[in-house]
Scaffold this active site. Structure first.
Site, mmCIF file in Angstrom:
data_model
loop_
_atom_site.group_PDB
_atom_site.id
_atom_site.type_symbol
_atom_site.label_atom_id
_atom_site.label_comp_id
_atom_site.label_asym_id
_atom_site.label_seq_id
_atom_site.Cartn_x
_atom_site.Cartn_y
_atom_site.Cartn_z
ATOM 1 N N GLU A 159 -20.028 18.418 -3.134
ATOM 2 C CA GLU A 159 -19.738 17.054 -3.593
ATOM 3 C C GLU A 159 -18.272 16.838 -3.939
ATOM 4 O O GLU A 159 -17.694 15.807 -3.592
ATOM 5 C CB GLU A 159 -20.628 16.677 -4.782
ATOM 6 C CG GLU A 159 -22.075 16.335 -4.409
ATOM 7 C CD GLU A 159 -22.941 17.548 -4.115
ATOM 8 O OE1 GLU A 159 -22.505 18.674 -4.432
ATOM 9 O OE2 GLU A 159 -24.047 17.377 -3.562
ATOM 10 N N HIS A 165 -32.735 13.361 -10.639
ATOM 11 C CA HIS A 165 -32.623 12.501 -9.450
ATOM 12 C C HIS A 165 -32.863 11.025 -9.764
ATOM 13 O O HIS A 165 -33.138 10.251 -8.864
ATOM 14 C CB HIS A 165 -33.652 12.919 -8.393
ATOM 15 C CG HIS A 165 -33.382 14.237 -7.723
ATOM 16 N ND1 HIS A 165 -33.451 15.430 -8.379
ATOM 17 C CD2 HIS A 165 -33.058 14.540 -6.439
ATOM 18 C CE1 HIS A 165 -33.182 16.422 -7.530
ATOM 19 N NE2 HIS A 165 -32.937 15.895 -6.341
#
Ligand SMILES: Cc1ncc(C[n+]2csc(CCOP(=O)(O)OP(=O)(O)O)c2C)c(N)n1
Ligand SMILES: [Mg+2]
Lengths: 330, 348
Positions: A60, A129
């Protein structure tokens, strides 16, 4: 013109800008052949090839950093972070690099990039999430934060985000993605909706409900029910972009109704709607004839179990009850 | 225990299916008969647990997502059998197998998976967060690489408290490209921490093959950057996994610092709930299925006359029964009390 979902509208927007502008490219994890975790980029790899639709390793920081660097040097990258919670792994590149570079360089650089990511709870993905992180992003000067509530807005706002010369955090709600209930007629080709402009999604005179993203849909449902069952006439204001914030449209609405309710999915403590209410009090205290209230997520991570998750998140029922309480009708 | 066994277990060629001695041999392990049988039981438990979870998925009882470990059982079972009960493990999103191997109660796991209030995390975590501190399991993780820093900390505690415990940090091939990988390996090497990084190289991170995400032959080649030991082994050979991890665990206990083990293995199912698997061929999957870690091990046990075919069958049947009982337990368990939603955010 055809009726498409939120997810399809964003894909459409990406396709249009990629056709129009050679400097636009995509990068992210499993966005190529696989089409992304939610299938949003399906077909783009076949259409534009691996140079412009770049699969990355699970990295990321590097993904976001690459976007920043390529943006400064002439490209218009669109990057995908699969779930907004994973931005945590690349936070420095967002907060210290993307957001601050222009200012630190004395205005000499531009960072035209879009970070798209799936946000929000309600889909049973559990604590890592599901969080709504918009307040974190909106807190950082230099970032713009977009939170569309329907397919038409999503497409127009996305195209504006790509052509904006600043880093834009584009928060897509996973419960809106494929839900046919929210599908809409969306024009083909390019059109734009300006960043920083809200929209009244439903006019009303009794109370102003301010929301963004999925919560706009929930608010509209609650407003519908209240109108039908109790003749309570709610105005629903969709912020669309939370930074820049269209405070005028909110003040305008409150001027009419005298009452403000903010609806958001994020935990209430330190939330974005805290900012909205502060600004309304600072700029329009006299317009209010009741204390503003918030309907927000509970102050805990988003739990996994379906019933706990529903308990944690705002719902049509909770919005309705909040309004009735506020109007003293409960 | 000699170092040579690590070398013998090491795989030199590119892919498991290029070479491999299909047959399992055990020249070194000091496993007792019961322990060997226990490994088979655990592997069957994992296999049938995951098969039932798959049914839950099909029935829509798993609302979000979950990741199945079918085909990779030998890694968890071999590695965890090689350490002590009070050695910690850290797991990842594909964590059910590690949990079972470490001795978790399958009833409570199953209950957690369908969001019941008596599940391991009271229904708050779900598949990607099952943790069981009683069995020294620091939990699964929804963030790729998220367990790595945590594992460093647990290993540091051992060192600070002068305990001879080791920690196994299970990671996937995909996580080796995230920043935390580098930071964790380096810091644990500098501090000579008792930490085994066990990388389950199942050939893909979601749809991305390791050929597309790294430029090296072997992930264990990375050991050089950290000045640590490392090896690539057949992760579908539970005896090799056991032998190599036991060898390194002993090294770790004597203060030699962390190691990196790459177990070559394969994920038989799709990445998660929805996966059309466009990125690989059916042939490839079938080829790897021939290296079924359970069948290979069962054949080894029978050929070495440790158990008979009938006994193996009885173990398998028992596993099926145990898992059905766990499903039943989970189905009958109550949902969490809504008041629980805001508890556990802070400790007292
Ligand atoms: C920081 C972060 N990035 C991306 C993801 C999404 N994701 C979940 S599992 C996965 C693949 C992981 O691959 P690997 O480590 O090889 O484990 P495997 O799934 O193969 O067992 C990805 C990309 C995530 N959960 N966390
Ligand atoms: Mg993998």
């Amino acid at each position: 013109m055809s009726e498409i979902t939120y997810l399809e509208a964003i894909r459409d927007a990406i396709r249009e800008v990629m056709k129009e502008d050679e400097s636009v490219f995509l990068l992210g994890e499993d966005i190529g052949l696989y089409g992304g975790s939610f299938g949003l980029t399906n077909g783009l790899f076949a259409e534009f090839g691996s140079e412009r639709v770049k699969d990355t390793p699970i990295s990321e920081s590097a993904i976001i950093g690459t976007a920043v660097g390529s943006a400064i040097t002439g490209m218009r990258p669109i990057l995908e972070i699969m779930f907004s919670d994973f931005t945590g792994c690349g936070w420095d590149q967002i907060m210290n690099q993307a957001a601050k570079i222009r200012y630190m360089f004395g205005g000499k650089a531009k960072v035209p990039m879009v970070l798209r990511t799936a946000s929000g709870g309600g889909a049973g993905f559990g604590p890592h999430h599901s969080q709504s992180l918009e307040a974190l992003f909106a807190h950082i000067p230099g970032l713009k934060v977009v939170m569309p509530s329907n397919p038409y807005d999503a497409k127009g706002l996305f195209i504006s985000s790509v052509y904006d010369n600043n880093p834009v955090i584009f928060l897509e709600h996973k419960c809106l993605y494929k839900n046919k209930k929210y599908a809409q007629e969306v024009p083909d080709g390019i059109y734009t909706i300006p960043l920083g402009k809200g929209e009244v999604k439903r006019p009303g005179k009794d109370i102003s409900i301010v929301a963004s993203s999925y919560m706009v849909q929930k608010s509209l449902e609650a407003a519908e029910i209240l109108q039908k069952d109790m003749q309570i006439n709610c105005e629903v204001v969709d912020l669309r972009t939370i930074r820049p914030l269209d405070i005028d449209i909110i003040l305008e609405s409150v001027k009419k109704t005298g009452k403000l309710m903010c609806v958001e999915e994020a935990c209430s403590f330190g939330s974005f709607m805290g900012e909205v209410i502060t600004q309304v009090i600072e700029k329009g205290f006299d317009l209010l004839d009741a204390p503003p209230i918030r309907i927000a997520g509970k102050n805990c991570p988003v739990p996994y179990s379906f019933i706990l998750e529903q308990e944690m998140l705002p719902s049509v029922e909770k919005i309705k009850d909040g309004i009735l309480n506020m109007l003293g009708k409960n | 225990m000699k170092e040579c066994k690590v070398r013998e277990c090491a795989i030199i060629k590119k892919k498991l299916t290029d070479l491999k001695d299909y047959k399992i041999v055990d020249r070194y392990s000091n496993l007792k008969k019961e322990e060997k049988v226990e490994m088979l039981k655990k592997m069957y438990h994992i296999r049938y647990f995951e098969s039932e979870v798959e049914q839950f998925i099909l029935k829509g009882q798993i609302y979000g997502t979950c990741h199945l470990y079918i085909g990779e059982e030998a890694n968890a079972v071999g590695a965890i059998t090689a350490i002590r009960k009070d050695d910690w493990i850290a797991s990842h999103h594909r964590g059910h197998g590690h949990c079972i191997a470490k001795g978790s109660d399958i009833n409570l796991m199953m209950a957690e998976l369908i969001g019941k209030g008596n599940g391991y995390c009271k229904g708050k975590g779900g598949s990607m967060h099952i943790a069981d501190l009683h069995t020294y399991n620091l939990g699964a993780n929804g963030i790729v690489g998220g367990g790595m820093g945590v594992a460093v900390g647990a290993a540091l505690t051992n060192k600070l408290k002068k305990k001879d415990g080791v920690v196994i940090c299970f990671i996937g091939d995909g996580s080796t490209n995230n920043g935390i990988f580098h930071e964790s390996l380096n810091i644990s090497s500098v501090w000579k921490l008792p930490l085994i990084y066990y990388c389950e190289n199942n050939q893909y991170g979601m749809s991305t093959s390791i050929a597309n995400s790294t430029n090296i032959e072997r992930l264990s080649d990375r050991k050089a950057s950290y000045g640590i030991e490392g090896v690539t082994i057949d992760g579908n050979n539970v005896v090799d996994v056991y032998n190599v991890v036991s060898y390194f665990a002993e090294q770790c206990r004597t203060g030699k610092g962390p190691v990196f083990i790459e177990g070559l293995t394969y994920r038989w199912r799709g990445h998660s709930k929805h996966d059309s698997q466009v990125y690989r061929t059916k042939d490839e999957v079938e080829q790897w299925k021939e290296y079924d870690p359970i069948i290979r091990y069962k054949e080894f046990l029978i050929e070495s006359e440790i158990i008979t075919a009938d006994e193996a069958k009885a173990i398998e049947d028992q596993a099926v029964k145990d898992i059905k009982a766990a499903v039943d337990f989970a189905d009958k368990s109550p949902y969490p009390d809504l008041k629980e939603v805001e508890t556990d955010v802070y400790a007292d």
